[in-house]
Design a protein around this motif. Structure first.
Motif, PDB file in Angstrom:
ATOM      1  N   THR A 259      43.122  40.602  36.581  1.00  0.00           N
ATOM      2  CA  THR A 259      44.211  40.900  35.642  1.00  0.00           C
ATOM      3  C   THR A 259      45.304  39.846  35.658  1.00  0.00           C
ATOM      4  OG1 THR A 259      45.445  42.217  37.268  1.00  0.00           O
ATOM      5  CG2 THR A 259      43.779  43.366  35.958  1.00  0.00           C
ATOM      6  N   SER A 260      45.255  38.942  36.638  1.00  0.00           N
ATOM      7  CA  SER A 260      46.253  37.878  36.723  1.00  0.00           C
ATOM      8  C   SER A 260      45.708  36.755  37.595  1.00  0.00           C
ATOM      9  CB  SER A 260      47.572  38.409  37.324  1.00  0.00           C
ATOM     10  OG  SER A 260      48.488  37.360  37.557  1.00  0.00           O
ATOM     11  N   VAL A 261      45.975  35.511  37.180  1.00  0.00           N
ATOM     12  CA  VAL A 261      45.632  34.337  37.979  1.00  0.00           C
ATOM     13  C   VAL A 261      46.843  33.402  37.914  1.00  0.00           C
ATOM     14  CG1 VAL A 261      44.028  32.429  38.365  1.00  0.00           C
ATOM     15  CG2 VAL A 261      43.191  34.565  37.341  1.00  0.00           C
ATOM     16  N   LYS A 262      47.643  33.389  38.977  1.00  0.00           N
ATOM     17  CA  LYS A 262      48.886  32.609  38.989  1.00  0.00           C
ATOM     18  C   LYS A 262      48.849  31.547  40.075  1.00  0.00           C
ATOM     19  CE  LYS A 262      52.077  36.193  37.306  1.00  0.00           C
ATOM     20  NZ  LYS A 262      53.292  37.000  37.631  1.00  0.00           N
ATOM     21  N   ASP A 263      49.585  30.446  39.840  1.00  0.00           N
ATOM     22  CA  ASP A 263      49.774  29.470  40.907  1.00  0.00           C
ATOM     23  C   ASP A 263      50.973  29.883  41.759  1.00  0.00           C
ATOM     24  OD1 ASP A 263      52.110  28.640  39.562  1.00  0.00           O
ATOM     25  OD2 ASP A 263      51.140  26.881  38.681  1.00  0.00           O
ATOM     26  N   LYS A 264      51.265  29.107  42.785  1.00  0.00           N
ATOM     27  CA  LYS A 264      52.309  29.492  43.739  1.00  0.00           C
ATOM     28  C   LYS A 264      53.697  29.450  43.114  1.00  0.00           C
ATOM     29  CE  LYS A 264      49.230  29.921  46.999  1.00  0.00           C
ATOM     30  NZ  LYS A 264      48.766  31.262  47.414  1.00  0.00           N
ATOM     31  N   GLU A 265      53.836  28.758  41.980  1.00  0.00           N
ATOM     32  CA  GLU A 265      55.129  28.718  41.284  1.00  0.00           C
ATOM     33  C   GLU A 265      55.274  29.865  40.287  1.00  0.00           C
ATOM     34  OE1 GLU A 265      53.225  25.667  41.632  1.00  0.00           O
ATOM     35  OE2 GLU A 265      54.437  25.573  43.471  1.00  0.00           O
TER      36      GLU A 265
ATOM     37  N   VAL B 199      45.647  35.960  42.880  1.00  0.00           N
ATOM     38  CA  VAL B 199      45.080  36.783  41.813  1.00  0.00           C
ATOM     39  C   VAL B 199      45.442  38.251  41.999  1.00  0.00           C
ATOM     40  CG1 VAL B 199      43.132  35.191  41.593  1.00  0.00           C
ATOM     41  CG2 VAL B 199      42.866  37.267  42.978  1.00  0.00           C
ATOM     42  N   ARG B 200      45.394  38.955  40.880  1.00  0.00           N
ATOM     43  CA  ARG B 200      45.379  40.411  40.881  1.00  0.00           C
ATOM     44  C   ARG B 200      44.014  40.820  40.338  1.00  0.00           C
ATOM     45  NH1 ARG B 200      49.992  43.208  41.604  1.00  0.00           N
ATOM     46  NH2 ARG B 200      49.365  44.926  40.239  1.00  0.00           N
ATOM     47  N   TYR B 201      43.441  41.836  40.957  1.00  0.00           N
ATOM     48  CA  TYR B 201      42.067  42.221  40.646  1.00  0.00           C
ATOM     49  C   TYR B 201      41.910  43.687  41.013  1.00  0.00           C
ATOM     50  CZ  TYR B 201      36.871  42.053  41.053  1.00  0.00           C
ATOM     51  OH  TYR B 201      35.523  42.266  40.921  1.00  0.00           O
ATOM     52  N   PHE B 202      41.110  44.408  40.249  1.00  0.00           N
ATOM     53  CA  PHE B 202      40.766  45.772  40.663  1.00  0.00           C
ATOM     54  C   PHE B 202      39.313  46.035  40.307  1.00  0.00           C
ATOM     55  CE2 PHE B 202      42.018  46.355  36.221  1.00  0.00           C
ATOM     56  CZ  PHE B 202      41.015  47.184  35.743  1.00  0.00           C
ATOM     57  N   GLY B 203      38.699  46.912  41.079  1.00  0.00           N
ATOM     58  CA  GLY B 203      37.334  47.310  40.784  1.00  0.00           C
ATOM     59  C   GLY B 203      36.639  47.846  42.009  1.00  0.00           C
ATOM     60  N   LEU B 204      35.325  47.998  41.876  1.00  0.00           N
ATOM     61  CA  LEU B 204      34.432  48.236  42.995  1.00  0.00           C
ATOM     62  C   LEU B 204      33.760  46.902  43.281  1.00  0.00           C
ATOM     63  CD1 LEU B 204      32.763  51.451  41.514  1.00  0.00           C
ATOM     64  CD2 LEU B 204      34.824  51.336  42.933  1.00  0.00           C
ATOM     65  N   ASN B 205      33.032  46.793  44.370  1.00  0.00           N
ATOM     66  CA  ASN B 205      32.355  45.528  44.626  1.00  0.00           C
ATOM     67  C   ASN B 205      31.322  45.242  43.536  1.00  0.00           C
ATOM     68  OD1 ASN B 205      29.758  44.209  46.410  1.00  0.00           O
ATOM     69  ND2 ASN B 205      31.718  43.165  46.364  1.00  0.00           N
TER      70      ASN B 205
END
Length: 441
Positions: free
Chosen positions: A204-210, A192-198
């Protein structure tokens, strides 16, 4: 393979049995030679500790096990400290939740005035444990998942900047598990890609290994169902209040359809809804005390009564295996990719460098290395900056023992409607926390 010595700080927690069973289930990946529970409440910890002693004797007699209230005994010869402390226990959590509701403000464990009150208590307890760790085992790493994580992480940055503390939260792990169920994958198959505070961020993205992207598929599902799924294996987040929280994600997505939201954003974006549906006499703290608290301690007492843990009511916390992943990353330099709470230093390019942000990191023997998330949009950045200033001012108020700084922090929170309400709330919280907070002036 090297075997490790671990101390669980907060040994009297209701989560401790699940964590211990998870550690036992991962002995092939992270073998233990010694496991110690440490808590300053010996009576509470003793109930769980006596039961877990029986469990380990029956299932892993080779692991040296003890529970203690003596910090020197607990922290000497320790490789990792797993910290999940709750200063004031559930009695204070109940006040954190109920005092704000008197003023028409949401009462919540980690968000708004309840989170601020809890944070002011947690700082003292966390610093104490860090100091024990460094005094008795200077090479020990702390894996901290104590709440409220953002305030705790900022306090560590300011007050113990050289400490070997890794701040991590289980909430993104639980939500990613639900996302994986939505698309028929497992969490380990996804990056995943993620940004923020706790407790305040976006995927912003959820990808598999492919490299296949599932963000839009998951958003389509969440827009109708929230994060509710038919598969309930995450036992920590299945109580009725949590089911409402998972469902509310669809409203969070509606206001910001660009990214997938952290569920805790509901307390900041829809605080009036939360107050309207709150039960002032029975909050989440009561739900936990009558549910998980009673179940876990009753199970412990029954194990001791029977003298065996066979068929016990303890359940493995498989969802908490992220803790082993983090320990292994440090111990074996695995370069595990994990969401961590770290000093920004450019990871989010248009956000303050000294902010403690939650972003994907590559974790090895030297600690976490944050991955760049680039620039973030104005809507998210503005919300984050306001919340960041709340957290920074709470820590400043703690350090300076400043009434004014804490009043300002409460006033800045999106959960509180005015400075007048903030002041009335603060005065009530000071009285409730007089045994835990520094004296403010």
């Amino acid at each position: 393979m090297k075997k490790f010595s671990v101390v669980i700080a907060g040994g009297g927690s209701t989560f401790t049995p699940g964590i211990v069973m998870m550690l036992l289930d991962n002995q092939d990946r992270f073998p233990l030679r010694k496991l110690t529970l440490y808590d300053n409440d010996g009576k509470r910890q003793g109930i769980l500790g006596d039961a877990l002693a029986i469990l380990l004797r029956e299932n892993a007699p080779e692991i040296e096990f003890k529970h203690t209230t003596d910090p020197e005994e607990a922290f000497t010869d320790t490789d990792f400290c797993m910290a999940h402390i709750r200063v004031g226990k559930y009695a204070m959590r109940e006040l954190d939740e109920k005092i704000p509701l008197k003023y028409g403000v949401i009462g919540q464990e980690t968000c708004g005035p309840g989170g601020i009150a809890y944070g002011m208590r947690s700082i003292t307890g966390m610093l104490e444990i860090i100091d024990y760790m460094e005094r008795y085992s200077k090479d020990c790493w702390m894996l901290n998942y104590s709440n409220p994580a953002s305030i705790v992480a900022e306090a560590c940055r300011v007050l113990r900047p050289e400490a070997k503390v890794l701040n991590i939260c289980d909430m993104p792990v639980g939500t990613l598990r639900r996302m994986s169920q939505i698309i028929g994958k497992t969490p380990k198959e996804l990056d995943v890609r993620y940004f923020g505070l706790n407790h305040f961020g976006w995927w912003t993205s959820v990808k598999d290994k492919e490299g296949n992207e599932y963000l839009e598929d998951i958003k389509s599902y969440v827009s109708e169902h929230g994060y509710l799924t038919q598969i309930e294996v995450d036992t920590q987040h299945t109580d009725p209040s949590w089911q409402k929280t998972h469902k509310k994600a669809k409203d969070l997505l509606a206001i910001n359809p660009r990214y997938l939201p952290n569920t805790y954003l509901k307390y900041y974006l829809y605080p009036d809804d939360e107050v309207a549906h709150a039960n002032c006499s029975f909050t989440r703290a009561n739900e936990v005390m009558e549910g998980r608290e009673k179940t876990v301690f009753d199970a412990a007492k029954e194990i001791v009564r029977k003298g065996t843990a066979v068929g016990s009511g303890f359940h493995i916390d498989a969802h908490a295996s992220f803790i082993v992943d983090l320990a292994r990353a440090i111990a074996y330099n695995t370069h595990e990719r994990m969401l961590m709470i770290v000093e920004n230093n450019g990871a989010i390019s248009n956000f303050p460098d000294d902010a403690m942000v939650e972003v994907p990191c590559i974790v090895g023997s030297g600690g976490p290395e944050p991955l760049s998330q680039g620039r973030i949009p104005d809507f998210e950045k503005t919300l984050m900056y306001q919340q960041l200033m709340v957290e920074k001012m709470v820590v400043e108020a703690y350090v300076e023992k400043s009434y004014l700084k804490l009043w300002q922090a409460l006033t800045l929170s999106k959960t509180i409607p005015s400075a007048g309400v903030a002041k009335a709330l603060l005065d009530d919280l000071i009285e409730a926390n007089k045994d835990f907070w520094p004296e403010l002036s």
